[in-house]
Design a protein around this motif. Structure first.
Motif, PDB file in Angstrom:
ATOM      1  N   GLN A  55       0.864  -1.181   0.000  1.00 26.89           N
ATOM      2  CA  GLN A  55       0.000   0.000   0.000  1.00 26.89           C
ATOM      3  C   GLN A  55       0.902   1.234   0.000  1.00 26.89           C
ATOM      4  N   VAL A  56       0.474   2.267  -0.711  1.00 28.20           N
ATOM      5  CA  VAL A  56       1.235   3.521  -0.739  1.00 28.20           C
ATOM      6  C   VAL A  56       0.397   4.622  -0.102  1.00 28.20           C
ATOM      7  N   LEU A  57       1.006   5.304   0.866  1.00 24.29           N
ATOM      8  CA  LEU A  57       0.345   6.432   1.534  1.00 24.29           C
ATOM      9  C   LEU A  57       0.958   7.726   1.028  1.00 24.29           C
ATOM     10  N   ALA A  58       0.107   8.653   0.619  1.00 22.45           N
ATOM     11  CA  ALA A  58       0.561   9.990   0.206  1.00 22.45           C
ATOM     12  C   ALA A  58       0.322  10.942   1.378  1.00 22.45           C
ATOM     13  N   ASP A  59       1.419  11.403   1.977  1.00 24.41           N
ATOM     14  CA  ASP A  59       1.305  12.271   3.155  1.00 24.41           C
ATOM     15  C   ASP A  59       1.130  13.726   2.712  1.00 24.41           C
ATOM     16  N   LEU A  60      -0.076  14.024   2.202  1.00 28.71           N
ATOM     17  CA  LEU A  60      -0.342  15.364   1.674  1.00 28.71           C
ATOM     18  C   LEU A  60      -0.670  16.371   2.771  1.00 28.71           C
ATOM     19  N   LYS A  61      -1.036  15.877   3.960  1.00 30.39           N
ATOM     20  CA  LYS A  61      -1.439  16.788   5.057  1.00 30.39           C
ATOM     21  C   LYS A  61      -2.450  17.826   4.546  1.00 30.39           C
ATOM     22  N   ILE A  62      -3.501  17.329   3.937  1.00 33.44           N
ATOM     23  CA  ILE A  62      -4.518  18.208   3.327  1.00 33.44           C
ATOM     24  C   ILE A  62      -5.144  19.103   4.387  1.00 33.44           C
ATOM     25  N   MET A  63      -5.293  20.395   4.035  1.00 37.91           N
ATOM     26  CA  MET A  63      -5.865  21.384   4.955  1.00 37.91           C
ATOM     27  C   MET A  63      -7.111  22.038   4.345  1.00 37.91           C
ATOM     28  N   ASP A  64      -7.300  21.853   3.046  1.00 35.99           N
ATOM     29  CA  ASP A  64      -8.402  22.493   2.337  1.00 35.99           C
ATOM     30  C   ASP A  64      -8.635  21.694   1.055  1.00 35.99           C
ATOM     31  N   ALA A  65      -9.790  21.890   0.440  1.00 36.21           N
ATOM     32  CA  ALA A  65     -10.096  21.227  -0.843  1.00 36.21           C
ATOM     33  C   ALA A  65      -9.878  19.715  -0.749  1.00 36.21           C
ATOM     34  N   GLY A  66     -10.453  19.119   0.299  1.00 31.84           N
ATOM     35  CA  GLY A  66     -10.213  17.701   0.589  1.00 31.84           C
ATOM     36  C   GLY A  66     -10.562  16.770  -0.544  1.00 31.84           C
ATOM     37  N   ILE A  92     -12.517  17.419   5.865  1.00 30.41           N
ATOM     38  CA  ILE A  92     -12.375  15.986   6.174  1.00 30.41           C
ATOM     39  C   ILE A  92     -13.515  15.192   5.537  1.00 30.41           C
ATOM     40  N   LYS A  93     -14.734  15.721   5.626  1.00 30.16           N
ATOM     41  CA  LYS A  93     -15.888  15.042   5.012  1.00 30.16           C
ATOM     42  C   LYS A  93     -15.700  14.902   3.510  1.00 30.16           C
ATOM     43  N   GLY A  94     -15.245  15.980   2.870  1.00 28.29           N
ATOM     44  CA  GLY A  94     -15.014  15.954   1.423  1.00 28.29           C
ATOM     45  C   GLY A  94     -13.977  14.915   1.047  1.00 28.29           C
ATOM     46  N   ALA A  95     -12.944  14.812   1.870  1.00 28.32           N
ATOM     47  CA  ALA A  95     -11.883  13.823   1.627  1.00 28.32           C
ATOM     48  C   ALA A  95     -12.445  12.407   1.755  1.00 28.32           C
ATOM     49  N   VAL A  96     -13.269  12.179   2.777  1.00 26.37           N
ATOM     50  CA  VAL A  96     -13.850  10.848   3.009  1.00 26.37           C
ATOM     51  C   VAL A  96     -14.786  10.458   1.862  1.00 26.37           C
ATOM     52  N   VAL A  97     -15.627  11.393   1.429  1.00 28.38           N
ATOM     53  CA  VAL A  97     -16.567  11.110   0.335  1.00 28.38           C
ATOM     54  C   VAL A  97     -15.810  10.702  -0.931  1.00 28.38           C
ATOM     55  N   GLU A  98     -14.763  11.463  -1.266  1.00 31.90           N
ATOM     56  CA  GLU A  98     -13.980  11.158  -2.472  1.00 31.90           C
ATOM     57  C   GLU A  98     -13.231   9.831  -2.319  1.00 31.90           C
ATOM     58  N   ALA A  99     -12.696   9.594  -1.119  1.00 30.56           N
ATOM     59  CA  ALA A  99     -11.969   8.337  -0.877  1.00 30.56           C
ATOM     60  C   ALA A  99     -12.891   7.132  -1.064  1.00 30.56           C
ATOM     61  N   ILE A 106      -8.606   7.208   4.202  1.00 28.03           N
ATOM     62  CA  ILE A 106      -8.183   8.511   4.737  1.00 28.03           C
ATOM     63  C   ILE A 106      -7.570   8.324   6.118  1.00 28.03           C
ATOM     64  N   MET A 107      -6.382   8.910   6.284  1.00 28.98           N
ATOM     65  CA  MET A 107      -5.761   8.988   7.605  1.00 28.98           C
ATOM     66  C   MET A 107      -5.764  10.447   8.046  1.00 28.98           C
ATOM     67  N   VAL A 108      -6.226  10.690   9.257  1.00 26.68           N
ATOM     68  CA  VAL A 108      -6.169  12.045   9.810  1.00 26.68           C
ATOM     69  C   VAL A 108      -4.964  12.146  10.735  1.00 26.68           C
ATOM     70  N   LEU A 126     -16.720  11.193  11.630  1.00 23.84           N
ATOM     71  CA  LEU A 126     -16.767  11.604  10.221  1.00 23.84           C
ATOM     72  C   LEU A 126     -16.433  10.456   9.266  1.00 23.84           C
ATOM     73  N   GLY A 127     -16.095   9.287   9.828  1.00 22.83           N
ATOM     74  CA  GLY A 127     -15.925   8.092   8.988  1.00 22.83           C
ATOM     75  C   GLY A 127     -14.547   7.907   8.387  1.00 22.83           C
ATOM     76  N   VAL A 128     -13.524   8.486   9.016  1.00 26.11           N
ATOM     77  CA  VAL A 128     -12.159   8.299   8.498  1.00 26.11           C
ATOM     78  C   VAL A 128     -11.673   6.885   8.834  1.00 26.11           C
ATOM     79  N   ASP A 129     -10.603   6.457   8.160  1.00 24.89           N
ATOM     80  CA  ASP A 129     -10.108   5.094   8.338  1.00 24.89           C
ATOM     81  C   ASP A 129      -9.054   4.976   9.434  1.00 24.89           C
ATOM     82  N   TYR A 130      -8.186   5.983   9.513  1.00 23.82           N
ATOM     83  CA  TYR A 130      -7.124   5.997  10.524  1.00 23.82           C
ATOM     84  C   TYR A 130      -7.072   7.356  11.211  1.00 23.82           C
ATOM     85  N   ILE A 131      -6.776   7.333  12.508  1.00 25.53           N
ATOM     86  CA  ILE A 131      -6.443   8.563  13.229  1.00 25.53           C
ATOM     87  C   ILE A 131      -5.035   8.363  13.776  1.00 25.53           C
TER      88      ILE A 131
END
Length: 210
Positions: A55-66, A92-99, A106-108, A126-131
């Motif tokens: 598995q590849v994780l992209a550590d984008l540290k998204i803050m906006d436009a999830g 975070i919700k936008g990121a989860v929906v797209e994921a 999604i990891m927070v 909010l339904g994320v996969d990892y915290i």
């Protein structure tokens, strides 16, 4: 419990070289934020192509436009994408929906979250996969670690898996394992070692025994 290798201070050929050494002992390879800044999402694509079984994780540290940023990382082949816990719920919700659309996770990252327990509960809902609790480079320099934070989120998180990152080495791994996260993230604890393969093998052995 899984083992994630964080790659931060490498270019793409160096990243491939490091992962080749330890691929059989890790579950996830993280393309760290500095690599994404230096190389772009091409780094994600190249590592996914080189190691399709990881598995590849992209550590984008998204803050906006999830949603948008998760979509772009997914197109590059990322399986897991990071969003900051201090970002807005809508991000975070936008990121989860797209994921979910892309069949990704999604990891927070809880770096710099002040109310760890309260925010972890909100994010869990909010339904994320990892915290992930995370002592960044600047925290580590100040002698701060994430063990206490991991215990805090383990108490309140009901749905998401938990992860810990920041300064974990072979000698501190038993303490980390005893806190029972679902994912242990190691960077320099492997990448700065002269025999990376041996250290990764020992780490995997300890994790699999847990």
């Amino acid at each position: 419990m899984k083992l994630q290798l964080a790659l931060d201070l490498v270019n793409i050929p160096e990243a491939v070289e490091v992962v080749q050494e330890v691929a059989e002992y890790i579950d996830i390879v993280e393309i760290g934020t500095p690599v994404v800044i230096n190389e772009g999402l091409r780094a994600v694509q190249e590592l996914k192509n080189a190691f399709p079984s990881l598995q590849v994780l992209a550590d984008l540290k998204i803050m906006d436009a999830g949603g948008y940023e998760v979509m772009k990382a997914s197109e590059a082949g990322a399986d897991i994408i990071t969003v900051l816990g201090v970002s807005d719920d809508s991000t975070i919700k936008g990121a989860v929906v797209e994921a979910r659309k892309q069949n990704k996770e999604i990891m927070v990252d809880m770096i710099n979250v002040k109310d760890m327990a309260g925010r972890a509960q909100e994010i869990d809902a909010l339904g994320v996969d990892y915290i992930c609790v995370h002592s960044g480079y600047d925290h580590q320099a100040a002698g701060i670690n994430s063990f206490q934070d991991l215990a805090t989120i383990k108490r309140v998180v009901k749905n998401a898996k938990t992860a810990i990152a920041g300064g974990i080495k072979l000698e501190t791994l038993p303490e980390v394992i005893s806190a029972q996260p679902d994912l242990v993230i190691v960077g320099g604890g492997i990448t700065s070692q002269s025999d990376k393969k041996a250290v990764a093998a020992q780490m995997q052995q300890l994790i699999k025994q847990a």
